[in-house]
Every structure is written in C-alpha cells, then in structure tokens.
Design an enzyme around this catalytic site. Sequence first.
Site, short mmCIF file in Angstrom:
data_model
loop_
_atom_site.label_atom_id
_atom_site.label_comp_id
_atom_site.label_asym_id
_atom_site.label_seq_id
_atom_site.Cartn_x
_atom_site.Cartn_y
_atom_site.Cartn_z
N TYR A 160 58.87 33.81 39.05
CA TYR A 160 58.34 34.03 40.34
C TYR A 160 58.57 32.88 41.42
O TYR A 160 58.78 33.45 42.51
CB TYR A 160 56.87 33.80 39.87
N GLU A 202 44.73 38.65 36.07
CA GLU A 202 43.68 37.85 36.80
C GLU A 202 43.84 36.23 36.81
O GLU A 202 44.70 35.99 35.91
CB GLU A 202 42.40 38.06 35.99
N LYS A 203 43.24 35.86 37.90
CA LYS A 203 43.77 34.44 38.02
C LYS A 203 42.41 33.74 37.38
O LYS A 203 41.24 34.38 37.18
CB LYS A 203 44.01 34.20 39.36
P1 NAD Z 1 48.40 41.98 43.67
O1 NAD Z 1 48.92 42.21 42.33
O2 NAD Z 1 46.92 42.50 43.78
O3 NAD Z 1 49.09 43.12 44.80
C1 NAD Z 1 50.41 43.33 44.92
C2 NAD Z 1 50.56 44.90 44.86
O4 NAD Z 1 52.07 45.22 45.15
C3 NAD Z 1 50.16 45.54 43.75
O5 NAD Z 1 49.11 46.47 44.00
C4 NAD Z 1 51.61 46.16 43.28
O6 NAD Z 1 51.32 47.74 42.68
C5 NAD Z 1 52.26 46.36 44.34
N1 NAD Z 1 53.66 46.16 44.15
C6 NAD Z 1 54.39 45.49 43.11
N2 NAD Z 1 55.80 45.90 43.35
C7 NAD Z 1 56.03 46.93 44.22
C8 NAD Z 1 56.76 47.82 44.66
N3 NAD Z 1 58.25 47.72 43.93
N4 NAD Z 1 56.62 48.60 45.33
C9 NAD Z 1 55.41 48.88 46.25
N5 NAD Z 1 54.36 48.11 45.65
C10 NAD Z 1 54.58 47.13 44.88
O7 NAD Z 1 48.80 40.56 44.41
P2 NAD Z 1 47.90 39.66 45.32
O8 NAD Z 1 47.12 38.90 44.74
O9 NAD Z 1 47.46 40.78 46.33
O10 NAD Z 1 49.33 39.17 45.99
C11 NAD Z 1 49.86 39.63 47.34
C12 NAD Z 1 51.06 38.84 47.68
O11 NAD Z 1 50.60 37.58 47.59
C13 NAD Z 1 52.35 38.77 46.45
O12 NAD Z 1 53.44 38.61 47.18
C14 NAD Z 1 51.95 37.43 45.80
O13 NAD Z 1 53.02 37.08 45.25
C15 NAD Z 1 51.40 36.58 47.12
N6 NAD Z 1 50.47 35.44 46.28
C16 NAD Z 1 49.42 35.86 45.85
C17 NAD Z 1 48.62 34.67 45.39
C18 NAD Z 1 47.07 34.85 44.88
O14 NAD Z 1 46.42 34.01 44.47
N7 NAD Z 1 46.80 36.23 44.58
C19 NAD Z 1 49.14 33.25 45.37
C20 NAD Z 1 50.23 33.17 45.99
C21 NAD Z 1 51.26 34.21 46.58
#
Ligand code: NAD
Length: 344
Positions: A160, A202-203
């Site tokens: 990741y 989930e986190k």
């Molecule tokens: P999430 O899993 O709720 O949302 C990500 C979405 O991307 C999902 O709905 C998934 O279906 C969609 N997705 C995955 N592969 C795809 C593809 N090939 N085409 C189209 N859609 C696709 O995650 P989140 O928590 O909303 O995270 C959003 C972004 O923020 C991500 O890039 C994640 O790595 C980054 N991030 C999140 C956190 C956190 O604490 N939530 C922390 C650091 C970074």
Amino acid sequence: MANKKAIDCIKKDDLIVIGGAGGFIAGALTRYFKDQGFTRIRAIDKKPLPEWYQVVEGVENLCMDLSHEENSIIACRGAKEVYNLAADMGGMGFIEKFRIECLRSVLINTHMIEAANRAGAERYFFSSSACAYNVELQKDPNVRALKESDAYPAMSERGYGWEKLISEMFCEEYWAERGMKTAIARFHNVYGPYGTWDGGREKAPAAICRKVIEAKDSGDLKIDIWGTGEQTRSFMYIDDCVLGIDMIMHCDDLIATPINLGSSELVAINKLADYAEEIGGVKLEREHDLDAPQGVAGRNSDNTFIKEVLGWEPDLSFREGLERTYKWIEQQYNDRKAGKRTVS
Ligand code: NAD
C-alpha cells in the site's frame, strides 16, 4: 490568511470529476462540492450504485473500473478538476493481507493522471497516505511526528505505502514535464460518519465503536483489542479532511508538493477504547490479541508545514469526532438489525 478554495478558482458549472466516490472520503467530498453549489460533478466508482456509501442527488454517477485506461478517458472527458481517491484499501487488517490488491491501485492513478492531462484538466488531486513514510521511523509508540521529508530515504509500508509513493512521483513529474497542476495530500487516518464500520476494511475508530456497541447489545461485556493497545495514531475527522483537500488543491504554493493532512492529536488505541466505552456508558473486559495486525508502533502528523502554508490544520478534537461517529455507527447497527440498508 485567505486560503483559496474551489469556489474562488472555478466556475459553478465547471466539471469536477471525483474517483472513488462510492467510498468514504470521496463520497463526503462529492457532497461537500454539491453543497457549495457546483452543478456539474461526475462521481465514479467501480462498485454498483446500491453499494455506494452516499449517493448525492443531482450528480452524474458512473460505475466504472478506473484501473482500465479506456474508462479513465471517459471519466476525465471535459474535466476542469480531477480528484482521484479511488483505491483498493482498508485498515491494517486489509493492507497487511492484500498487498497485491493495494499495489494494483497504481493502475488507477497511472491512467487517471494521463487521462486528466490529455483532457486538459487544470488541476489533479491525489490522495496519498501516511503509509508512504519510512516505517523505520515508526517503531516507538512515543513517535516523533512525521514531517514531509521523512518519506525519503524510502522504506514505505509494503504494498500500500509503496503504491502511494510511486503515484506521488507521477504527480510530481506531470507538473515538472507537462505543467499540469497536481496536489498530493498524505492523509493520516480519517474517520467519521459514512465510513466503513464492518466487514474487514474498517479502521480502528469505527471497529472499536462497533465492538462496544455489539458488546452492549449482546450482554457479553468483553472487547478484543488488536495488539497491546499501546500503539498510537492520530485520527482526522472527515469534515476537516474534505476542507483540507479543497485548500491543498487550490494552493499554488503546494503544486506537486506532498503535504500531511492529518490531526496532530496522538491517541493510543487503549485511549480510543476508553473514549468509546465512555460514550457508550459501559466498561468492558479487554482481551488483547497479540497476533492480530497492528501496523507500525506509533504514527503522528507533524503539521508545521500545513500551518505555515495554509495557516490551518485539522482541529476537531478526537473525543468530539468519536462521539459523532459512535452515534452514527450505533444508528447503522440498529438499522441493520431492523433489516434496513446500511453502509458496509
Ligand atoms: P474507501 O475504500 O471508502 O473508498 C475508495 C473507493 O475507491 C471505494 O469505494 C472503491 O470501490 C473505489 N475503487 C477501488 N478501486 C477502484 C477502481 N479500480 N475504479 C473505481 N473505483 C475504485 O476508502 P477511503 O477511506 O474513502 O479512501 C479514499 C482515498 O484516501 C484512498 O486513496 C485511500 O488510500 C486514501 N487514504 C485514506 C485514509 C483513511 O484513513 N480513510 C488514509 C490514508 C489514505
């Protein structure tokens, strides 16, 4: 300091494209822009629409896999701004187990940034992560907060974190070679309503709230905590996150410059459990699962840079944000028991 936002930079009918909008953060971002009066928002996710966490009215919703070039081209057509938050991700339980899925998200950014550039988009946002930081610096729960320069020499979280680091580099080079304005925010754990709260992705904040709610409901007053519970993190409330995305995207001093977007309030997982019990009005017997995934020992966001550039940092207190989140998860839990549709 007057920070610029989308509202100051683009017209209300300019097209905003948001990838990953069926998920937590991009779903909240879609709602945020809609609430500001933007009339042309294209929200995209690979999940079928009934599984999106939020479906915002008046938005063009497309169900497409953005890891395919042809879909990225369709997604970015006509875009003024592109926000790529699509990624295959989850909490520690997911990213330690499914490194290949995490790495394959590199395809999404590779195609989206190229498609955005070819479509003539003015700005491109990439959601990076604190997992891009060198893990060697995160071995102590009393960690020194991570500053932006700590990503190199590189030793990111396997899978990741490396995907995030390489995608950041794409953003840097599209600015250097092709002059497209890119923005890179390194999110530190984000939590809040409409986030994943069950199912394995989930986190910690959502997982612990859910476990407290389940224990209360079942009468089995125990909770399992992954690891000793002494591991520390900082957690950013979702409203701070979307506001930060908007400001970082529209700050010309931050073009192609990775920046922390996180809270600097360091919280041990045991403290998180204390808060959740307090909010739930219950005291549970703790069982520590020392074999469960725990990630790094400690991680915090050094906010010196964001305060210097934006004069702002995410500041909702964790106790307050957790209370809002707990109540939302409790409602979800009860809805699910009643057979209603829920998020995750
Ligand atoms: P999430 O899993 O709720 O949302 C990500 C979405 O991307 C999902 O709905 C998934 O279906 C969609 N997705 C995955 N592969 C795809 C593809 N090939 N085409 C189209 N859609 C696709 O995650 P989140 O928590 O909303 O995270 C959003 C972004 O923020 C991500 O890039 C994640 O790595 C980054 N991030 C999140 C956190 C956190 O604490 N939530 C922390 C650091 C970074």
